[in-house]
Design a protein around this motif. Sequence first.
Motif: not given
Lengths: 106, 212
Positions: B136-149
């Motif tokens: 399934p296509v996830p929600n892709i969003s910016p998390a802390g420290g340049g990481t991606v959720d």
Amino acid sequence: MRVHRVNISDERPAPSAFREHGGGMSTDWAKYRTPEQTLAAARIPNDNGVVGLIVGQVRQIPLEVTHTPIVENQAHTDVTKFDNLAEARLKLARIAFWMINWPRGQ
Amino acid sequence: MTRFDYDTGRRERHEECLSDFFEKPLASQAAREYAAWPSGVRLVAGKGKTNYWWKKLASPRVEKWAPQSVTVVFPFVDDYQIAGRFAGSRQSLTDLEDDWDGEGSEGYSDADWNRVEEFLVRHAKWLLFERGIELPVPNISPAGGGTVDLHWRGPQFELLVNIPRDEGTVTFYGDDYGMETIKGTFPFESTHTALMEWIRSRIELASRAHPG
């Protein structure tokens, strides 16, 4: 605490909204600041919403909640001890509730 | 990839068509639309007298489009097509510059997106090839420290996977809103098959609970 619009998904705060800056996740203690004041402290208030968290639920995750007032913000409170970052952030997203929605009027 | 030529039997002509097709904007449009298609749907593409065409087709039926055209049927198995399913968040992520939130958060570059895309494609391919299930296509969003959720939230499970900025350690946590949980860490370059198996089991449970 403020949640930037980029970290909102399906009208819910995403787990990515809950992150540490400099060793803790900054929040405001509602005893000293209203949601409106928290929102007004954002660089661009219109890009943000404000969510509430119940301290008891946060501590059950388990995370640590400590009142850490700073000169410009008596309400400043840190949430720390993100030992399992992914688990903690997902659970924070679940228990957070809107105090000022983004987008507005919902 | 399976190719059929109903008119001439010239395989070379098909390959030329296919190669041309994927250099056209139409191909990326098709890839984007594919994200919303139900499982089992295939793309049929070909070249008419004057232009290219494509249409959705439920497998395994193969259609002949027009006397002058060739008909090509192929399952979505190459990286480009799989990546297209996740591409919807690319611009919203790479548009973020340093301090995008006024809190000092780091911005994102094409290289950051490419890392996320590589991770998703690698895992989606494993799930598709080994288990016949689309990730399934996830929600892709910016998390802390340049990481991606990467965040999947459905009726049967919720899963959060955090992709590091550099090729370090991926952390994840998921549960079924009850007692069943999965969590851990693994190197970015690895394919975590147990995690994909967990997603598969959640999807299959959901389809049994809500058939059709």
